[in-house]
Design a protein around this motif. Structure first.
Motif, mmCIF file in Angstrom:
data_model
loop_
_atom_site.group_PDB
_atom_site.id
_atom_site.type_symbol
_atom_site.label_atom_id
_atom_site.label_comp_id
_atom_site.label_asym_id
_atom_site.label_seq_id
_atom_site.Cartn_x
_atom_site.Cartn_y
_atom_site.Cartn_z
ATOM 1 N N THR A 158 0.816 -1.211 0.000
ATOM 2 C CA THR A 158 0.000 0.000 0.000
ATOM 3 C C THR A 158 0.847 1.257 0.000
ATOM 4 O OG1 THR A 158 -0.107 0.017 2.408
ATOM 5 C CG2 THR A 158 -1.843 -1.184 1.248
ATOM 6 N N ALA A 159 2.137 1.114 0.096
ATOM 7 C CA ALA A 159 3.030 2.269 0.180
ATOM 8 C C ALA A 159 3.326 2.840 -1.203
ATOM 9 C CB ALA A 159 4.344 1.847 0.840
ATOM 10 N N GLN A 160 3.696 4.104 -1.202
ATOM 11 C CA GLN A 160 4.186 4.725 -2.423
ATOM 12 C C GLN A 160 5.659 4.384 -2.559
ATOM 13 O OE1 GLN A 160 3.407 8.872 -1.749
ATOM 14 N NE2 GLN A 160 1.603 8.788 -3.062
ATOM 15 N N ALA A 161 6.076 4.035 -3.756
ATOM 16 C CA ALA A 161 7.477 3.676 -3.979
ATOM 17 C C ALA A 161 8.053 4.583 -5.055
ATOM 18 C CB ALA A 161 7.598 2.219 -4.390
ATOM 19 N N GLN A 162 9.311 4.966 -4.852
ATOM 20 C CA GLN A 162 9.986 5.835 -5.804
ATOM 21 C C GLN A 162 11.406 5.357 -6.034
ATOM 22 O OE1 GLN A 162 9.519 9.643 -3.830
ATOM 23 N NE2 GLN A 162 7.992 10.221 -5.350
ATOM 24 N N PHE A 163 11.797 5.362 -7.297
ATOM 25 C CA PHE A 163 13.169 5.081 -7.677
ATOM 26 C C PHE A 163 13.850 6.430 -7.879
ATOM 27 C CE2 PHE A 163 16.211 4.691 -11.190
ATOM 28 C CZ PHE A 163 17.093 3.785 -10.635
ATOM 29 N N GLY A 164 15.129 6.518 -7.534
ATOM 30 C CA GLY A 164 15.823 7.787 -7.711
ATOM 31 C C GLY A 164 17.315 7.613 -7.895
ATOM 32 N N LEU A 165 17.947 8.690 -8.301
ATOM 33 C CA LEU A 165 19.398 8.760 -8.448
ATOM 34 C C LEU A 165 19.929 9.824 -7.509
ATOM 35 C CD1 LEU A 165 19.684 8.638 -12.346
ATOM 36 C CD2 LEU A 165 20.001 6.762 -10.725
ATOM 37 N N ARG A 166 21.134 9.590 -6.979
ATOM 38 C CA ARG A 166 21.729 10.525 -6.020
ATOM 39 C C ARG A 166 23.224 10.638 -6.290
ATOM 40 N NH1 ARG A 166 19.683 8.697 -1.286
ATOM 41 N NH2 ARG A 166 18.092 10.269 -1.431
ATOM 42 N N ALA A 167 23.758 11.850 -6.142
ATOM 43 C CA ALA A 167 25.197 12.086 -6.298
ATOM 44 C C ALA A 167 25.597 13.265 -5.416
ATOM 45 C CB ALA A 167 25.540 12.375 -7.754
ATOM 46 N N GLY A 168 26.894 13.335 -5.122
ATOM 47 C CA GLY A 168 27.335 14.468 -4.321
ATOM 48 C C GLY A 168 28.786 14.406 -3.914
ATOM 49 N N PHE A 169 29.138 15.313 -3.020
ATOM 50 C CA PHE A 169 30.490 15.504 -2.505
ATOM 51 C C PHE A 169 30.709 14.652 -1.258
ATOM 52 C CE2 PHE A 169 32.966 17.752 0.751
ATOM 53 C CZ PHE A 169 34.198 17.819 0.128
ATOM 54 N N SER A 170 31.917 14.088 -1.130
ATOM 55 C CA SER A 170 32.291 13.314 0.054
ATOM 56 C C SER A 170 33.598 13.848 0.631
ATOM 57 C CB SER A 170 32.513 11.840 -0.300
ATOM 58 O OG SER A 170 31.375 11.267 -0.844
ATOM 59 N N SER A 171 33.687 13.822 1.934
ATOM 60 C CA SER A 171 34.932 14.136 2.630
ATOM 61 C C SER A 171 35.199 12.978 3.585
ATOM 62 C CB SER A 171 34.804 15.450 3.401
ATOM 63 O OG SER A 171 35.993 15.732 4.108
ATOM 64 N N ALA A 172 36.248 12.196 3.289
ATOM 65 C CA ALA A 172 36.496 10.956 4.038
ATOM 66 C C ALA A 172 37.827 11.016 4.775
ATOM 67 C CB ALA A 172 36.500 9.773 3.075
ATOM 68 N N ASN A 173 37.920 10.233 5.834
ATOM 69 C CA ASN A 173 39.150 10.115 6.604
ATOM 70 C C ASN A 173 39.069 8.837 7.433
ATOM 71 O OD1 ASN A 173 41.661 10.740 7.680
ATOM 72 N ND2 ASN A 173 41.066 12.794 8.326
ATOM 73 N N LYS A 187 39.009 2.964 11.181
ATOM 74 C CA LYS A 187 37.656 2.853 10.642
ATOM 75 C C LYS A 187 37.378 4.046 9.746
ATOM 76 C CE LYS A 187 36.200 0.428 14.745
ATOM 77 N NZ LYS A 187 35.596 0.554 16.051
ATOM 78 N N ASN A 188 36.584 3.825 8.696
ATOM 79 C CA ASN A 188 36.200 4.907 7.795
ATOM 80 C C ASN A 188 35.248 5.867 8.485
ATOM 81 O OD1 ASN A 188 37.456 4.560 5.217
ATOM 82 N ND2 ASN A 188 36.143 2.797 4.839
ATOM 83 N N ARG A 189 35.409 7.147 8.161
ATOM 84 C CA ARG A 189 34.493 8.205 8.555
ATOM 85 C C ARG A 189 34.262 9.048 7.311
ATOM 86 N NH1 ARG A 189 33.579 5.359 12.468
ATOM 87 N NH2 ARG A 189 34.148 5.875 14.596
ATOM 88 N N VAL A 190 32.993 9.253 6.923
ATOM 89 C CA VAL A 190 32.698 9.966 5.681
ATOM 90 C C VAL A 190 31.547 10.944 5.901
ATOM 91 C CG1 VAL A 190 32.170 9.759 3.222
ATOM 92 C CG2 VAL A 190 33.349 7.893 4.387
ATOM 93 N N PHE A 191 31.780 12.204 5.538
ATOM 94 C CA PHE A 191 30.754 13.235 5.543
ATOM 95 C C PHE A 191 30.305 13.416 4.100
ATOM 96 C CE2 PHE A 191 29.702 17.738 4.930
ATOM 97 C CZ PHE A 191 28.655 17.865 5.821
ATOM 98 N N LYS A 192 28.979 13.411 3.850
ATOM 99 C CA LYS A 192 28.465 13.499 2.478
ATOM 100 C C LYS A 192 27.409 14.589 2.350
ATOM 101 C CE LYS A 192 28.967 8.558 1.448
ATOM 102 N NZ LYS A 192 28.218 7.314 1.261
#
Length: 182
Positions: free
Chosen positions: A16-31, A170-175
């Motif tokens: 009964t839920a609404q479903a949506q497909f999508g695309l996503r992109a962006g900037f990452s800052s990892a350490n 351990k990885n740490r990532v800001f997006k």
């Protein structure tokens, strides 16, 4: 029996839920956690499928993500650049507080697909010094904008050691991301 009943309940809920497909992109800052390295800038790009059921939604996805770090050699001062490429598979649960605002959290499995370590002596692409997978948690804040566009800010925090050259990191990532719902 309880598991089967739970599966049917969840299946009925998402029918009964609404479903949506999508695309996503962006900037990452990892350490890496607890190091004196500089963050590595990069990007992430991928797809998601969101099943909404009123107040909450479930959003599995898959994305290519650049991670790593930058530093300088302690003795020579030469620049060291470590680029790690992963395929991330997050499963996020979103709580929709307002029509335009949501918070989210969930687990993320990642598989290391390539490594590029560059220093003054050259480039090394062997993935041997680092564990080939990562398990992380993801938390963030999202906003639904007009025309099917969405924006989000998120933080990935590794839960497993990468065993990087036998060191516990351990990885740490800001997006920062922009997405589009079809």
């Amino acid at each position: 029996m309880k598991k089967i009943l739970l599966l049917f309940t969840l299946f009925g809920l998402f029918q009964t839920a609404q479903a949506q497909f999508g695309l996503r992109a962006g900037f990452s800052s990892a350490n890496f956690e607890d190091t004196n390295f500089k963050p590595k800038s990069g990007f992430h790009v991928g797809a998601y499928y969101r099943a909404e059921a009123g107040f909450f939604s479930v959003e599995p996805g898959i994305q290519y993500a650049m991670k790593g770090y930058e530093t300088n050699n302690d003795q020579t001062g030469a620049k060291i650049d470590e680029q790690l490429s992963y395929v991330d598979i997050p499963v996020l649960v979103r709580l929709n507080f307002l029509p335009a605002l949501n918070v989210f959290a969930g687990p993320q499995a990642s598989v290391l697909v390539s490594r590029k370590y560059t220093d003054a002596t050259g480039t090394n692409t062997s993935t041997e010094p680092i564990r080939g997978y990562d398990v992380a948690g993801v938390v963030g804040l999202g906003a639904n904008l007009p025309l099917g566009i969405n924006a989000q800010v998120s933080y990935d925090f590794g839960l497993t050691s990468l065993n990087y050259f036998n060191t516990d990191v351990k990885n740490r990532v800001f997006k920062l991301s922009l997405g589009y719902d079809f």
